[in-house]
Design a protein around this motif. Structure first.
Motif, mmCIF file in Angstrom:
data_model
loop_
_atom_site.group_PDB
_atom_site.id
_atom_site.type_symbol
_atom_site.label_atom_id
_atom_site.label_comp_id
_atom_site.label_asym_id
_atom_site.label_seq_id
_atom_site.Cartn_x
_atom_site.Cartn_y
_atom_site.Cartn_z
ATOM 1 N N LEU B 28 10.103 -22.361 28.323
ATOM 2 C CA LEU B 28 9.480 -23.329 28.949
ATOM 3 C C LEU B 28 7.883 -22.625 28.285
ATOM 4 C CD1 LEU B 28 10.317 -25.488 31.026
ATOM 5 C CD2 LEU B 28 9.997 -23.548 33.132
ATOM 6 N N VAL B 29 7.445 -21.575 28.763
ATOM 7 C CA VAL B 29 6.146 -21.097 28.474
ATOM 8 C C VAL B 29 5.535 -21.585 27.493
ATOM 9 C CG1 VAL B 29 4.779 -18.937 28.088
ATOM 10 C CG2 VAL B 29 6.421 -19.523 30.525
ATOM 11 N N GLU B 30 6.462 -21.044 26.329
ATOM 12 C CA GLU B 30 6.451 -21.328 24.968
ATOM 13 C C GLU B 30 5.798 -22.614 24.568
ATOM 14 O OE1 GLU B 30 8.523 -19.653 22.665
ATOM 15 O OE2 GLU B 30 7.919 -17.648 22.747
ATOM 16 N N GLU B 31 6.337 -24.091 25.303
ATOM 17 C CA GLU B 31 7.029 -25.351 25.527
ATOM 18 C C GLU B 31 5.434 -25.600 25.875
ATOM 19 O OE1 GLU B 31 11.471 -26.612 25.190
ATOM 20 O OE2 GLU B 31 9.805 -27.230 26.958
ATOM 21 N N ALA B 32 5.052 -24.772 26.531
ATOM 22 C CA ALA B 32 3.851 -25.498 27.020
ATOM 23 C C ALA B 32 2.676 -24.912 26.723
ATOM 24 C CB ALA B 32 3.961 -24.827 28.949
ATOM 25 N N GLY B 33 3.509 -24.393 25.782
ATOM 26 C CA GLY B 33 1.906 -24.200 24.435
ATOM 27 C C GLY B 33 0.954 -22.861 25.015
ATOM 28 N N PHE B 34 1.816 -21.681 25.567
ATOM 29 C CA PHE B 34 1.213 -20.107 25.937
ATOM 30 C C PHE B 34 1.920 -19.386 24.556
ATOM 31 C CE2 PHE B 34 0.749 -22.768 29.674
ATOM 32 C CZ PHE B 34 -0.720 -22.617 30.217
ATOM 33 N N ILE B 35 2.057 -17.970 24.994
ATOM 34 C CA ILE B 35 2.405 -17.140 23.923
ATOM 35 C C ILE B 35 2.855 -16.225 25.045
ATOM 36 C CG2 ILE B 35 1.733 -14.494 23.236
ATOM 37 C CD1 ILE B 35 -0.363 -16.250 21.882
ATOM 38 N N ALA B 36 4.609 -15.871 25.038
ATOM 39 C CA ALA B 36 5.292 -15.589 25.804
ATOM 40 C C ALA B 36 5.613 -14.034 25.439
ATOM 41 C CB ALA B 36 6.652 -16.766 26.207
ATOM 42 N N TYR B 37 5.745 -13.801 26.545
ATOM 43 C CA TYR B 37 6.374 -11.584 25.843
ATOM 44 C C TYR B 37 6.990 -11.559 26.699
ATOM 45 C CZ TYR B 37 2.055 -10.257 23.544
ATOM 46 O OH TYR B 37 1.092 -10.081 22.579
ATOM 47 N N GLU B 38 8.682 -11.487 27.070
ATOM 48 C CA GLU B 38 9.742 -11.108 27.498
ATOM 49 C C GLU B 38 9.747 -9.759 28.245
ATOM 50 O OE1 GLU B 38 13.308 -11.756 25.501
ATOM 51 O OE2 GLU B 38 11.836 -13.540 25.025
ATOM 52 N N ALA B 39 9.807 -8.928 29.540
ATOM 53 C CA ALA B 39 10.270 -7.794 29.924
ATOM 54 C C ALA B 39 12.007 -8.351 31.251
ATOM 55 C CB ALA B 39 9.793 -7.360 30.859
ATOM 56 N N ARG B 40 12.871 -7.516 31.105
ATOM 57 C CA ARG B 40 13.773 -7.561 31.792
ATOM 58 C C ARG B 40 13.808 -6.861 33.191
ATOM 59 N NH1 ARG B 40 19.412 -6.770 29.546
ATOM 60 N NH2 ARG B 40 19.695 -7.707 31.097
ATOM 61 N N ASN B 41 12.640 -5.617 32.975
ATOM 62 C CA ASN B 41 12.643 -4.765 34.485
ATOM 63 C C ASN B 41 11.151 -4.801 34.679
ATOM 64 O OD1 ASN B 41 11.861 -2.307 32.904
ATOM 65 N ND2 ASN B 41 14.424 -2.609 32.543
ATOM 66 N N ALA B 42 10.875 -4.081 35.671
ATOM 67 C CA ALA B 42 9.136 -3.790 35.833
ATOM 68 C C ALA B 42 9.143 -2.587 35.295
ATOM 69 C CB ALA B 42 9.276 -3.002 37.186
ATOM 70 N N ASP B 43 9.425 -1.299 34.506
ATOM 71 C CA ASP B 43 9.364 -0.950 33.729
ATOM 72 C C ASP B 43 7.927 -1.587 31.872
ATOM 73 O OD1 ASP B 43 9.054 1.059 35.511
ATOM 74 O OD2 ASP B 43 11.295 1.882 34.866
ATOM 75 N N GLN B 44 9.221 -2.106 31.872
ATOM 76 C CA GLN B 44 9.462 -2.751 30.246
ATOM 77 C C GLN B 44 7.753 -4.054 30.938
ATOM 78 O OE1 GLN B 44 12.432 -5.379 29.559
ATOM 79 N NE2 GLN B 44 14.231 -3.593 29.566
ATOM 80 N N ALA B 45 7.916 -4.628 31.807
ATOM 81 C CA ALA B 45 6.438 -4.976 31.833
ATOM 82 C C ALA B 45 5.724 -4.295 32.047
ATOM 83 C CB ALA B 45 6.916 -5.892 33.365
ATOM 84 N N ILE B 46 5.258 -3.615 32.887
ATOM 85 C CA ILE B 46 4.054 -2.364 32.747
ATOM 86 C C ILE B 46 4.164 -2.043 31.164
ATOM 87 C CG2 ILE B 46 3.392 -0.834 33.532
ATOM 88 C CD1 ILE B 46 3.856 -2.250 35.759
#
Lengths: 465, 129
Positions: B28-46
């Motif tokens: 969805l994010v990519e369809e809207a034209g944004f670059i997407a990064y993905e994480a499955r938990n908070a540690d990965q996100a940080i």
């Protein structure tokens, strides 16, 4: 109690006989006459009075003073008849008259005494009877009070009372245990309430008790030792002296511990919230499946079919999880559920691996993967021909989980030109569920899929889907 | 829409534990034209935030395993990367504004895809000003 004397035991039943005075006197005269005749017939002329004395005594004892006098006079006449040479009781010598006089005087006296004795016996018996009744009544009343006291003492409810100033006078054992108080007589009613609820006593509770006689509501008590809050249904009422019309002497309470009830309610609410959350999550997964399927489908009709099939696979996986309250699912059950629709159509499967508990998320992930593989095999792979079969082999070595899907005996398969949601699901999404990798191979033998990832098999830490 | 608005200049970090829902959100994010990064938990996100300063929007779910849930992550991101805009999604209806950092957005799951795209676009426009 003293045992009644022999005389009393004989006499008391006789005194119960009620006979009219005329009949009584008639009976006495008859007996006196009979004794006189017997005496005249069989006994000598001496001792003219002796045989009558018992009759006089009995008459006075049984029938009273007047009967004693009647018997005495009748006996005197009979004795006079026997003593007189002419048979006329009035023609007697001076000595005989003197004897008659003395006889009457003495026996009237004896009659009086006997009658008094009889009355005293009756009086004594009445007194004894009264005392027996009183003792019975007292015993019955005491037994009743003891039972009532036992009910209060042994009840599971908090039962107690306080005087009008709020000084606690009594709390039963259940009550003492509930709030952890050793000597309730050192406490006041306020002490049982939490700080937060204390204001309600004077503002809400006492006014209601004064105007309506009672108040019932939920408040929180506090534990005297630990300070823990104890939710209770507090019922308090005016305690009256004696019966309902007596003066108000204090406040009574029968209070119910609501802790287990509150706990059950909280658990039910938590479960409902949990269920709602799970449902929202499932809807999000459904939305993702629908959206992903639509993106990859060429036509609406195609999309409709694949979406329906994927949602059915999801639903079957959920059935397995429902059986274990969404904690875990045995991998055998997951595998069997996923291939069931194809097996029903005669497809051949071999499944071989240990029992492993999968958490809800991984069970759903593997279900979706197997659904994609089986559907694809039925269309293009080993399950599309009569001789083809599928082998599923899995293992758990230390933490490494390995699952292989091997198609055999089918047509040669080629790498598809475009990768749809199916391949993406297998290679990326399902692999992510197992924090590992998914490799899909196409070759002469047929499709081969190898899933490798980490799995720590301890059911208690199962995550939500 | 501003003349200079180009979604691809903005990167969105999507944090979601469920791989299927994560895939859909990233699409969805990519369809809207944004670059997407993905994480499955908070540690990965940080870790991703530390490595990719171009991340300007955090789109996170609340429930996730690990030391931090989505709400804690949102507060941590607000502290360490104040400019990053925050969007929270959850199946929990009990998440309130008080639970989230100020000026963050909340979407109940499942959310309509178009609404999310519009929200992302609005956030990106605000960042341009």
């Amino acid at each position: 109690m003293p045992t009644p004397s022999f005389l009393a035991r004989l006499l008391l039943p006789a005194l119960q006989i009620k006979i009219a005075p005329v009949a009584r006197f008639g009976l006495i005269l008859l007996v006196v006459a009979a004794v006189a005749l017997l005496r005249a017939a069989f006994v000598t002329d001496i001792l003219p009075y002796l045989f009558f004395i018992p009759i006089i005594l009995l008459s006075a004892l049984v029938f009273g003073r007047n009967s004693g006098i009647v018997a005495t006079l009748a006996a005197a006449v009979a004795a006079g008849c026997s003593m007189s040479p002419t048979g006329n009781p009035l023609s007697l010598s001076v000595a005989q008259w003197s004897a008659q006089g003395l006889f009457v005087l003495v026996n009237v006296g004896i009659g009086f005494l006997a009658a008094e004795l009889s009355r005293s016996l009756v009086l004594l018996e009445n007194l004894a009877e009264g005392r027996r009744e009183a003792i019975h009544r007292l015993a019955a009343a005491t037994a009743k009070h003891t039972r009532l006291a036992s009910i209060v003492e042994q009840s599971q409810e908090f039962i107690g009372y306080a005087d009008l100033e709020g000084r606690v006078q009594f709390v039963n054992e259940s009550g003492k245990r509930l709030v952890g108080v050793a000597d309730p007589r050192l406490t006041v009613v306020e002490d049982y309430f939490t700080e937060a609820d204390r204001w309600r006593i004077s503002a809400e509770i006492l006014p209601a008790v004064h105007s309506h006689g009672a108040w019932t509501g939920e408040v929180e008590f506090r534990h005297f030792a630990t300070g823990a809050l104890i939710p209770v249904r507090y019922n308090v009422f005016s305690l009256r002296d004696g019966d309902a019309d007596g003066a108000v002497v204090g406040y009574g309470t029968v209070t119910t511990d609501l802790r287990s009830q509150k706990l059950a309610t909280a658990q039910r609410e938590m479960l409902t919230r949990e269920l709602a959350h799970r449902m929202k999550n499932t809807l999000s997964i459904v939305q993702a499946i629908v959206s992903q399927s639509l993106r990859a489908s060429g036509s609406v009709a195609q999309a409709r079919d694949v979406i329906a099939a994927r949602l059915t696979a999801l639903s079957r996986a959920q059935d397995i999880l429902t059986a274990t309250s969404w904690t875990q699912a045995d991998i055998h059950d997951v595998v069997q559920a996923a291939i069931a629709p194809h097996r029903d159509e005669g497809a051949r499967f071999v499944a071989d691996g240990p029992h492993i508990d999968l958490d809800a998320q991984r069970a759903l992930g593997l279900s979706l993967a197997l659904h994609e593989l089986a559907t694809n095999a039925a269309k293009y792979g080993a399950l599309s021909t009569a001789g083809g079969c599928v082998r599923m082999i899995w293992s758990l070595d230390e933490k490494i989980f390995r699952f292989e899907w091997i198609e055999q005996g089918g047509p040669e398969v080629h790498v598809p030109e475009s990768r749809g949601f199916g391949s993406r699901l297998l290679e990326r999404i399902v692999a992510a569920y197992f924090d590992g990798s998914g490799v899909l191979q196409f070759g002469q033998e047929g499709v081969r899929f190898v899933l490798e990832g980490e799995l720590v098999s301890h059911p208690s830490s199962a995550e939500e889907a | 829409m501003g003349q200079s608005f180009q979604p691809s200049r903005f990167a969105v970090l999507v944090v979601e534990h469920d791989p299927l829902i994560l895939t859909e959100a990233v699409d969805l994010v990519e369809e809207a034209g944004f670059i997407a990064y993905e994480a499955r938990n908070a540690d990965q996100a940080i870790r991703l935030l530390e490595r990719h300063p171009e991340i300007t929007v955090l789109l996170t779910d609340v429930d996730m395993p690990g030391s931090m849930d989505g709400l804690k992550l949102a507060r941590a991101v607000r502290d360490r990367w104040p400019p990053v805009r925050i969007i929270v999604t959850s199946g929990h209806t009990k998440v309130t504004e008080a639970d989230m950092p100020e000026e963050s957005l909340f979407f109940a799951k499942p959310y309509p895809p178009q609404t999310m795209v519009q929200a992302l676009t609005r956030v990106a426009e605000q960042l341009l000003r």
